[in-house]
Design a protein around this motif. Structure first.
Motif, short mmCIF file in Angstrom:
data_model
loop_
_atom_site.label_atom_id
_atom_site.label_comp_id
_atom_site.label_asym_id
_atom_site.label_seq_id
_atom_site.Cartn_x
_atom_site.Cartn_y
_atom_site.Cartn_z
N GLU A 48 1.05 -1.32 -0.04
CA GLU A 48 -0.08 0.11 -0.16
C GLU A 48 0.79 1.14 -0.03
OE1 GLU A 48 -2.67 -0.10 3.13
OE2 GLU A 48 -3.87 -1.78 2.53
N LYS A 49 2.07 0.93 -0.03
CA LYS A 49 2.97 2.17 -0.20
C LYS A 49 3.60 2.42 -1.59
CE LYS A 49 7.55 3.25 2.10
NZ LYS A 49 8.45 2.64 3.06
N GLY A 50 4.09 1.23 -1.98
CA GLY A 50 4.77 1.38 -3.32
C GLY A 50 6.29 1.60 -3.26
N VAL A 51 6.76 1.29 -4.56
CA VAL A 51 8.30 1.63 -4.60
C VAL A 51 8.46 3.07 -4.87
CG1 VAL A 51 8.78 -0.70 -5.43
CG2 VAL A 51 8.09 1.03 -7.08
N ALA A 52 9.55 3.79 -4.78
CA ALA A 52 9.75 4.96 -5.12
C ALA A 52 9.82 5.39 -6.55
CB ALA A 52 11.16 5.37 -4.48
N GLY A 53 9.86 4.35 -7.30
CA GLY A 53 9.62 4.51 -8.63
C GLY A 53 10.00 3.25 -9.60
N VAL A 54 10.02 3.53 -10.93
CA VAL A 54 10.06 2.35 -11.68
C VAL A 54 11.07 2.70 -13.07
CG1 VAL A 54 7.71 1.29 -11.19
CG2 VAL A 54 8.01 2.84 -13.17
N LEU A 55 11.89 1.74 -13.26
CA LEU A 55 12.65 1.65 -14.24
C LEU A 55 12.17 0.83 -15.73
CD1 LEU A 55 15.19 2.55 -15.79
CD2 LEU A 55 16.49 0.49 -14.64
N LEU A 56 11.64 1.37 -16.59
CA LEU A 56 11.07 0.51 -17.61
C LEU A 56 12.20 -0.07 -18.62
CD1 LEU A 56 8.77 -0.78 -19.33
CD2 LEU A 56 8.48 1.44 -20.49
N ARG A 57 12.26 -1.34 -18.66
CA ARG A 57 12.94 -1.90 -19.84
C ARG A 57 12.26 -2.70 -20.69
NH1 ARG A 57 17.48 -4.97 -15.83
NH2 ARG A 57 18.97 -2.86 -15.67
N THR A 58 12.21 -2.36 -22.07
CA THR A 58 11.31 -2.77 -23.00
C THR A 58 11.82 -2.26 -24.30
OG1 THR A 58 9.05 -2.56 -23.81
CG2 THR A 58 9.80 -0.65 -23.28
N ASP A 59 11.50 -3.08 -25.27
CA ASP A 59 11.64 -2.92 -26.88
C ASP A 59 10.62 -2.29 -27.53
OD1 ASP A 59 14.39 -4.02 -26.69
OD2 ASP A 59 13.61 -6.07 -27.16
N ASP A 60 9.62 -1.90 -26.81
CA ASP A 60 8.67 -1.50 -27.48
C ASP A 60 8.03 -0.10 -26.95
OD1 ASP A 60 5.93 -0.95 -28.45
OD2 ASP A 60 4.74 -2.64 -27.48
N ALA A 61 8.19 0.94 -28.02
CA ALA A 61 8.13 2.35 -27.70
C ALA A 61 6.94 2.57 -27.13
CB ALA A 61 8.60 3.08 -28.90
N THR A 62 5.91 1.75 -27.80
CA THR A 62 4.41 2.11 -27.07
C THR A 62 4.01 1.93 -25.93
OG1 THR A 62 3.58 -0.07 -28.14
CG2 THR A 62 3.62 1.90 -29.61
N GLU A 63 4.91 0.71 -25.32
CA GLU A 63 4.87 0.52 -23.86
C GLU A 63 5.17 1.73 -22.55
OE1 GLU A 63 3.36 -2.00 -20.95
OE2 GLU A 63 3.32 -2.18 -23.40
N VAL A 64 6.18 2.52 -23.24
CA VAL A 64 6.63 3.80 -22.61
C VAL A 64 5.22 4.69 -22.34
CG1 VAL A 64 7.77 5.75 -22.52
CG2 VAL A 64 8.69 3.73 -23.58
N GLY A 65 4.34 4.90 -23.01
CA GLY A 65 2.95 5.62 -22.62
C GLY A 65 2.47 4.96 -21.82
N ARG A 66 2.29 3.68 -21.88
CA ARG A 66 1.40 2.77 -21.11
C ARG A 66 1.83 2.97 -19.55
NH1 ARG A 66 0.92 -2.46 -21.51
NH2 ARG A 66 -1.03 -2.45 -20.65
N VAL A 67 3.27 2.76 -19.24
CA VAL A 67 3.78 2.70 -18.14
C VAL A 67 3.68 4.13 -17.53
CG1 VAL A 67 5.91 2.50 -16.83
CG2 VAL A 67 5.31 0.80 -18.80
#
Length: 325
Positions: free
Chosen positions: A116-135
């Motif tokens: 219920e607190k969550g991490v301080a942030g996320v680092l996205l690793r992907t080959d799909d540029a469209t996934e960037v907007g979703r994250v």
């Protein structure tokens, strides 16, 4: 606010461009000059704005490897081979500096809700540029919610002329959105943006007529700033009546001498609260049935605000005894 980073190793211009356009806070790159060719963006690299091994530590957690020491101010970027949640829970329980490596928006949402607190942030690793907007959308949806409560107005009186600050953001705020401002660091009123139609002036939905220059403004990082200190380019916290929050960039601050009102109130537990606002119809607080102009505010009216217990020292919450009246 929550960190949102994108890993662009090896370098891919399309991925980096998508990250910048989606509002990523930083790019993890092999060489900072690659990212700087596209524009001004924070880089995580051996020669970056955040230096690998010093400001940012990368670790992989496996069943054979013990959990790393989550101490100090360095951000700890944690990956797991099969995207296991339990190690992240254990780390989040003891540190506010954990950034989770994710590959999809679904993984990002899960990481941001851990304990219920969550991490301080996320680092996205992907080959799909469209996934960037979703994250990016998943990160925005996890902005902290505030527990607003009812403040009962105990008095409204004119106090003469003074300097007040209008904060003009780079965003068009919606009806019911505003900023949290108060005379003290223990009670903030939700002061609404100028979104309403008025026979004398056109709506300015980017603007919050926030109050006198001495007042505290609650920021997105949990710290406060005096209204007199806010400058173009700063990030400010925008909230609505449900406590939903987002960050907006300041484009301009207008400080002008205007007639002022002192609004005094009590929080839900009877603690005093106050705010000094311009005496004008366009300045509104949020009541249980909708916006209320300060020009029409009366003793006994109810408006929404945020009560806090910690005092402030240079804008940061502290546990020492502080009395403000």
């Amino acid at each position: 606010m929550t960190h949102f980073w994108v890993d662009v190793r090896p370098w891919r211009t399309d991925l980096a461009t998508a990250a910048i356009e989606a509002g990523a806070g930083a790019l993890v790159v092999e060489a900072a000059e690659d990212a700087r060719a596209l524009g001004r963006v924070t880089t995580v690299a051996p020669d970056g704005d955040l230096v690998l091994g010093t400001d940012v530590l990368f670790v992989e957690v496996t069943p054979e490897a013990p959990l790393p020491q989550a101490t100090g101010e360095s951000l700890l970027v944690v990956s797991t081979p099969d995207w296991t949640v339990i190690p992240l829970e254990n780390l989040v329980a003891v540190s506010d500096h954990v950034v989770a490596v994710v590959h999809t928006a679904e993984e990002a949402s899960l990481a941001l809700g851990i304990l219920e607190k969550g991490v301080a942030g996320v680092l996205l690793r992907t080959d799909d540029a469209t996934e960037v907007g979703r994250v990016a959308a998943a990160v925005a949806a996890k902005a902290p919610a505030l527990g607003l409560e009812a403040f009962t107005v105990t008095g409204v009186r004119q106090i003469g002329m003074g300097d007040r600050a209008c904060i003009d953001t780079c965003s068009l705020l919606a009806e019911g959105q505003g900023m949290l401002v108060g005379n003290t660091s223990s009670a903030f009123f939700l002061v609404l943006a100028e979104t309403a139609e008025n026979p004398y002036v056109s709506p300015r939905p980017f603007r919050v007529n926030a109050g006198a220059v001495h007042a505290y403004l609650l920021k997105s990082d949990g710290k406060t700033a005096y209204l007199s200190e806010v400058r173009a380019g700063d990030g400010v916290l925008v909230a609505d009546g449900k406590g939903t929050t987002e960050e907006a960039a300041v484009g301009r601050v207008k400080t002008e001498r205007r007639p002022l009102l002192l609004v005094e109130a009590e929080t839900a537990v009877g603690r005093p609260a106050g705010i000094v606002l311009q005496n004008a119809e366009t300045v509104r607080l949020l009541g249980p049935d909708g916006p209320v102009s300060v020009a029409a505010l009366r003793e006994g009216d109810v408006v929404l605000g945020l009560a806090m217990t910690a005092g402030r020292h240079f804008g940061m919450a502290v546990g020492e005894t502080i009395t403000e009246t």
